[in-house]
Write an enzyme that holds these catalytic residues in place. Structure first.
Site: not given
Length: 1004
Positions: A737, A843
Site C-alpha cells: 500500500k 471502517d
C-alpha cells in the site's frame, strides 16, 4: 393648641416631609445611576469576551448611552437593559458571568451564533427573565439547575448545542414555562417526572438526543400541551395512555425510538385536535384504531417501519390530509379488498404523498385510485401481494412525480394513459407480471429520470420514443421478452449515467454506433440477448463506464482497440460470444477487477499484467487457442517456433539481442549509480522497526512492483494505491500500500494504521509484514505498508453481481458466507474485548475484508481506526464506541445474505437495507434472501440430503437458519446503539447457526 401653634407644627411637618422626599429622590437617583453603570459594565465585559467579525458591537462605547447600543433595549421608566438581541450575528466566544448583573433583563436572544463553553449559571439570577434563546450555538456541559429560579420564564430555547448530562429535575418548577426546546444535544438519562408540573407548557421537544427509559406518565398532566416531539432518542416501553388524553395536542412525534405496544382504540375521540401523528421507526404493533377516522383535522400520518397489523380503516373524513405513510408494517387482512381504504382517501383533496409499500396487502388496485387528488406527487405500493391489473385511472394523477409498484403480481398491459403523467420523474413497475408492449406513449414522459420495468413479461420492441426522455439517468428493461433491434435513439441519450440494463431479453441486430454517446454512463448490461456483429469501436468514447456486460450474445470480431480509452472500466464480461483475435495487452493496463473472456475464439499468448495476474479475477476457459499466461490459468506453453504467426525473424532476434545487451549494461550502470547515490545522499531510508520485521526500502519496493507498474495495481483507495509485488528478501507475493501523501489525511492514516498494527495479532486480521517511511529518488516523502497477499481478493468482489456471474465457482455458498461473517466477528471481538486498549475499526465494509486461499476472512485497512479513549464520532450519529463497529457489521451481514448494497436504487423514500430486512422477516423473508442462496437451498432440497446422524433435514430448517442470521444483521444495525447486541453475542449466535448448518450438506 391655638391656631398659630398648629400652623407652626404643620409647617415643620411639611418641611420634614419635603426633606425626606428630597432625600429619597437622591437615593433613587443614585440607585438608578448605579444600576445603569452595572448594566454598562456587564455589557462591556460581554463585548470583551467575544469575537465580532461583522462589527455589530462597534456602537458599544462611551460615546453613546447603553440604551442606544446595537441590540440593546431599555425600559422607559428605569432606563435599565430589558432586552438583548444579538441573534444570527456570527458571534463567537464565551458569555461572561457578568450577564447575571443585568437584573432587569426580560428577554435574551443569542441564538444562531457560535458561543461556546458552559451556559453561565448566573442566568439563574435574572428573576425577571421571560425568554431565553440560546439555540444553535456550541454551548457544552450541563443545563444549570438554577435556571429554575427564573420563575417568570416563558420560553427556554437550548436546542442545537452540545449540552449533555441529565435534564435538571428542578426545571419542573417553572410553572409559567410555555416553550421548552432541547433538540439536537447529547442529553442522557430520563425525562424527569417533575416535568409534568410544567402546567403552562405548550411546546416540548427533545428531538435527537440520547435520552432513554420510559416516557413519564406525568406528561399527561400537561393540559395545555400543543406539540410533543420526542423523536430520535432511546425511549422504551409504551406511549403513556395519559398523553392520548390531552385534548389540546395537535402534534405527537415519537419517531425513531424503541417504543412498543399499540394505540388506544379511542384515539380518534380523545385527540380531536390532532394534526400530525408521527410514530415511524419503533416497534409499535396492533391495529390502526378505527376511531382515527374521526380525527378530521389530521394532516400528517406517518407510522412507517413498525409492526402494525390488520385491516386499514377508512380516512374519509380527513379532507385536509396531505401526508399518509404506512409502509414497512404487517398491514393487510389477506382479503381481496385490502386496498379499499385507498378509496376513502379520495376525499383528501390536498394529499401529496401516499406510501403503502412493504406490507401484506392482497387483492387488486381499486379503480378509485383514478379519483385520488391530482395534488398527489408520491405513490408507493411496492413489495406487497397485489394482483389484478393497473387501472387506467392512474393517468388522472397528472402531478405524480414518483410511482413505485415493484415486487407485486400486477398483470396485464401497462396502461397507455400513463402518457398523461408528464411530471413523473421516477417510475418503478419492475418485478411484476406486466405483459404486452411497452406503450409508445411512454416517450411523452420527458421528465423521467429513472425507469424500471425489469422482471416482467413485456414483449415486442423497445419504443424508440424513449429517446424523447432526455433526462433519463437510469433505464432498466431487463428480464422480459423484448425483441427487435436496440433503438439508436436510446443509445443517443447522453443523460444516461447510472446504468442502462437491457439484459435477458431477445434483442437482435447490432449494437448501435450511438453507444459512443453514453459518455457519462457507469454501467451497460446487454447480456443474454441475440445481438450480433462487431462491438462498435465507438464504445471507446464511454470514458466513465465502470462495468460492461455483453456476455451470452453473438458478437464477433476482435475486442475494439478503442477500449483502451475506457480508463474507468473495472468489470468487463464478453464471455459466450464469437469474438476472435489476440487478447489486447491494454486490458492488462486498465484497472480491471473482474474480466471474463470465456468461451470465445481468442488465440495467442495470454497477457500477464494487471488483471491477468489473478485467475480468480480473470476467466479465459473455453478459448482453445490460447497459450502462456501465469501457471494458475493452466494453459499450454506458447510454441513460437511452430507458430508462423508468432515466429520472430532473424533480424528481429539480432535487434532484440542488441537491445537486451544495452538494457543490461544500462541496468548495471543504474545500479552502481544508485548505490553510489544512496551512500552519498542517503536518498532512501527504511523505517523497519527493530522487532524482527523485514527491512525494506523505497528501492526494494520499486523493484518488487516493477516500478509501481499499472500491471501490478490491485486498486486505489481513499489514501493511496495497492500493488502486488515480490520481495527479494522472501521471494513471496505481497500487497504493498503506497500512501498518496498529497492527500491531506494520508499521513495521519499511515500513523494510525502503524499504531494499531504494531499492537494486534490475530488470525482474522490482515497481517502487516513491515512498513517503510523515507524518501524516493527525488527526495519526496514516501510511506508504504507491506501486507500478506490475499489471493482471493476482497469480499466485495465476491458479493458483487460482476463476480458471481462468471462461473459457479465464483459464488460464495451459504456456509462460506457464514464462515466469513464469523471471521469478521472474531476479528472485532478481539479488537473490542481482548486488546490491552480496545480498538474501534471505524471502517467495516466488504472491501476491507480480504480472503485468503481457503476463503478465510481477514479484516484490513486500519487507516481510520481509533483507540477507544480517543475516538471521535461515526455511525448513525452516535458517539463512537464499539457499538459503531457493530452497526457496520450488521450492515455487512445483511449485504452478505440479502445480496444488495446499502446504496441499491431500491432504497429510497425511507426504505433502507435495515428496514427492508426487518420488514421481510415479518412476512416476505424469501424475497429478502440472496437468490443465489435460495437456489442453493432449493438444490439441496431436491437432493434430499441425509445428515451423517441419519436425520432427514428439511428445506425449512435451512431457511430458519438464514432467517436467524438476517435477524442478527437487523439487530446489529439498529439505529439505537443500546438496541445493538455486543459483538461477542453476535459471534456466539453465528457460531450456533454454523453448527446447525454443518448438519446439512448444502454446498453446491
Amino acid at each position: 393648641m391655638d391656631l398659630s401653634n398648629r400652623d407652626r407644627v404643620l409647617s415643620r411637618s411639611f418641611s420634614c416631609l419635603s426633606a425626606i422626599i428630597l432625600l429619597l429622590g437622591s437615593v433613587l437617583t443614585l440607585g438608578e445611576a448605579g444600576g445603569h453603570e452595572t448594566d454598562r459594565l456587564g455589557l462591556l465585559e460581554f463585548k470583551a469576551r467575544i469575537v465580532d467579525p461583522r462589527g455589530v458591537l462597534s456602537s458599544w462605547n462611551d460615546s453613546s448611552h447603553i440604551c442606544e447600543w446595537y441590540g440593546v433595549t431599555c425600559g422607559r421608566r428605569h432606563r435599565r437593559v430589558t432586552i438583548l438581541d444579538l441573534s444570527s450575528k456570527n458571534l463567537t466566544g464565551v458569555v461572561p458571568l457578568h450577564i447575571g448583573n443585568l437584573s432587569f433583563m426580560r428577554e435574551v436572544y443569542l441564538h444562531n451564533n457560535s458561543f461556546g463553553s458552559e451556559i453561565p449559571p448566573q442566568f439563574g439570577r435574572l428573576f425577571r427573565l421571560q425568554k431565553l434563546f440560546l439555540s444553535n450555538n456550541s454551548f457544552s456541559g450541563q443545563v444549570p439547575s438554577n435556571l429554575s429560579h427564573c420563575s417568570n420564564l416563558l420560553v427556554l430555547g437550548l436546542g442545537g448545542n452540545m449540552l449533555d448530562g441529565n435534564l435538571p429535575t428542578e426545571l419542573g418548577s417553572l410553572s409559567k414555562l410555555q416553550v421548552l426546546m432541547l433538540e439536537y444535544n447529547n442529553f442522557i438519562g430520563n425525562i424527569p417526572p417533575s416535568f409534568g408540573n410544567l402546567s403552562s407548557l405548550q411546546l416540548f421537544t427533545t428531538l435527537s438526543n440520547n435520552l432513554g427509559g420510559i416516557i413519564p406518565e406525568t406528561l399527561g398532566w400537561l393540559r395545555h400541551l400543543d406539540m410533543l416531539i420526542l423523536t430520535s432518542n432511546n425511549f422504551v416501553g409504551t406511549i403513556p395512555i395519559s398523553i392520548f388524553n390531552i385534548s389540546s395536542v395537535t402534534v405527537i412525534d415519537v419517531a425513531v425510538n424503541q417504543l412498543e405496544g399499540g394505540l388506544p382504540g379511542d384515539l380518534g375521540f380523545t385527540l380531536p385536535n390532532l394534526r400530525s401523528i408521527i410514530l415511524c421507526d419503533n416497534h409499535l404493533s396492533g391495529p390502526i384504531p378505527e376511531s382515527i377516522s374521526n380525527v378530521s383535522n389530521l394532516r400528517f400520518l406517518d407510522i412507517l417501519s413498525n409492526n402494525f397489523t390488520g385491516k386499514v380503516p377508512s380516512f374519509s373524513k380527513m379532507r385536509g390530509l396531505y401526508f399518509f405513510e404506512i409502509s414497512i408494517n404487517k398491514l393487510g387482512s389477506g382479503q381481496s379488498d385490502d386496498l379499499d381504504f385507498l378509496c376513502s382517501l379520495t376525499n383528501s383533496t390536498k394529499l401529496r404523498e401516499l406510501g403503502t409499500s412493504v406490507n401484506a396487502f392482497r387483492g387488486p388496485v381499486p379503480n378509485c385510485i383514478g379519483n385520488l387528488s391530482i395534488t398527489l406527487s408520491v405513490f408507493g405500493l411496492a413489495f406487497n401481494h397485489i394482483s389484478g391489473t393497473l387501472p387506467s385511472g392512474i393517468g388522472n394523477l397528472i402531478n405524480l412525480e414518483r410511482m413505485g409498484m415493484t415486487g407485486n403480481d400486477i398483470s396485464g398491459d401497462i396502461p397507455s394513459e400513463i402518457k398523461n403523467l408528464n411530471k413523473i420523474k421516477i417510475m418503478y413497475l419492475s418485478q411484476n407480471n406486466f405483459s404486452g408492449h411497452i406503450p409508445e406513449s411512454i416517450g411523452n414522459l420527458t421528465m423521467l429520470t429513472k425507469l424500471k420495468l425489469h422482471s416482467n413479461n413485456l414483449q415486442g420492441p423497445i419504443p424508440s420514443s424513449l429517446g424523447n426522455c432526455q433526462s433519463l439517468l437510469l433505464l432498466d428493461l431487463s428480464t422480459n421478452n423484448l425483441s427487435g433491434k436496440i433503438p439508436s435513439e436510446i443509445m443517443g441519450l447522453p443523460s444516461l449515467s447510472i446504468y442502462l440494463n437491457l439484459s435477458r431479453n431477445s434483442l437482435t441486430g447490432s449494437l448501435p454506433q450511438e453507444v459512443g454517446n453514453l459518455k457519462n454512463l457507469g454501467e451497460l448490461r446487454l447480456d443474454k440477448n441475440r445481438l450480433s456483429q462487431q462491438i462498435p469501436s465507438s464504445i471507446g468514447s464511454c470514458e466513465s463506464m465502470e462495468s460492461l456486460y455483453v456476455q451470452d450474445n453473438f458478437f464477433e470480431g476482435p475486442i475494439p482497440s478503442t477500449m483502451n480509452s475506457t480508463k474507468g472500466l473495472r468489470v468487463l464480461n464478453v464471455s459466450n460470444n464469437r469474438l476472435f483475435g489476440q487478447i489486447p495487452e491494454f486490458l492488462g493496463l486498465l484497472y480491471l477487477t473482474n474480466l471474463s473472456l470465456s468461451y470465445n475464439d481468442f488465440e495467442g499468448a495470454l497477457p500477464t499484467g494487471g488483471v491477468f495476474r489473478s485467475a480468480i479475477s480473470t476467466s479465459v476457459v473455453g478459448n482453445k487457442k490460447l497459450c502462456g499466461g501465469l501457471p494458475d490459468f493452466q494453459l499450454p506453453k506458447c510454441d513460437y517456433e511452430e507458430s508462423k504467426r508468432t515466429r520472430i525473424s532473424k533480424k528481429t532476434k539480432i535487434l532484440i539481442s542488441i537491445v537486451s545487451t544495452l538494457v543490461g549494461v544500462a541496468y548495471i550502470v543504474s545500479l552502481l549509480c544508485f548505490f553510489w547515490l544512496r551512500h552519498n545522499k542517503n536518498a532512501s531510508t527504511s523505517s523497519s522497526s527493530e522487532n524482527g520485521l523485514l527491512h525494506v526500502s523505497y528501492h526494494s519496493l520499486l523493484k518488487a512492483t516493477d516500478g509501481f507498474s499499472s500491471t501490478n495495481l490491485l486498486g486505489v483507495g481513499s489514501f493511496g494505491s495497492v500493488y502486488t509485488g515480490i520481495l527479494d528478501q522472501t521471494q513471496s507475493i505481497v500487497a504493498i500500500k503506497i500512501l498518496d501523501l498529497t492527500r491531506q489525511e494520508a499521513s495521519k492514516s499511515f500513523i494510525a494504521e502503524c499504531r494499531v498494527l504494531q499492537k494486534i495479532r490475530h488470525r482474522n486480521l490482515l497481517k502487516v509484514l513491515t512498513a517503510c517511511s523515507g524518501f524516493d529518488f527525488n527526495g519526496n516523502d514516501f510511506k508504504a505498508l507491506v501486507y500478506e497477499f490475499m489471493s482471493n481478493g476482497s469480499l466485495d468482489e465476491w458479493l458483487q453481481p460482476s463476480a458471481s456471474q462468471y462461473t459457479e465457482k465464483s459464488k460464495l455458498n451459504l456456509l462460506q458466507r457464514v464462515n466469513i461473517a464469523i471471521d469478521v466477528a472474531c476479528a472485532l471481538d478481539y479488537l473490542h474485548r481482548h486488546c490491552e486498549t480496545p480498538i474501534v475499526h471505524c471502517d467495516i465494509k466488504p472491501s476491507n475484508v480480504l480472503l485468503d486461499d481457503e476463503k478465510i476472512g481477514h479484516l484490513g485497512d486500519f487507516g481510520l481506526a481509533r483507540f477507544l479513549p480517543n475516538v471521535t464520532q461515526y455511525g448513525m450519529g452516535s458517539a463512537v464506541s464499539t457499538k459503531g463497529d457493530v452497526y457496520s457489521f450488521g450492515v455487512l451481514v445483511l449485504e452478505m445474505f440479502i445480496g444488495k448494497r446499502p446504496t441499491d436504487d431500491m432504497f429510497e423514500s425511507g426504505l433502507d437495507l435495515h428496514r427492508f430486512a426487518k420488514a421481510a422477516l415479518a412476512n416476505q423473508v424469501e424475497k429478502a434472501i440472496d437468490p443465489d442462496l435460495l437456489q442453493e437451498i432449493e438444490e439441496s432440497k431436491k437432493r434430499q440430503t441425509v445428515a451423517p446422524q441419519g436425520k432427514n433435514k428439511s428445506w425449512f430448517s435451512i431457511l430458519e437458519c438464514l432467517v436467524s442470521i438476517i435477524e442478527i444483521g437487523v439487530t446489529c444495525s439498529s439505529q439505537s446503539p443500546r438496541e445493538r447486541m455486543d459483538i461477542d453475542h453476535a459471534l456466539t449466535k453465528l457460531q450456533e447457526m454454523r453448527k446447525k448448518l454443518l448438519e446439512f450438506v448444502i454446498i453446491a
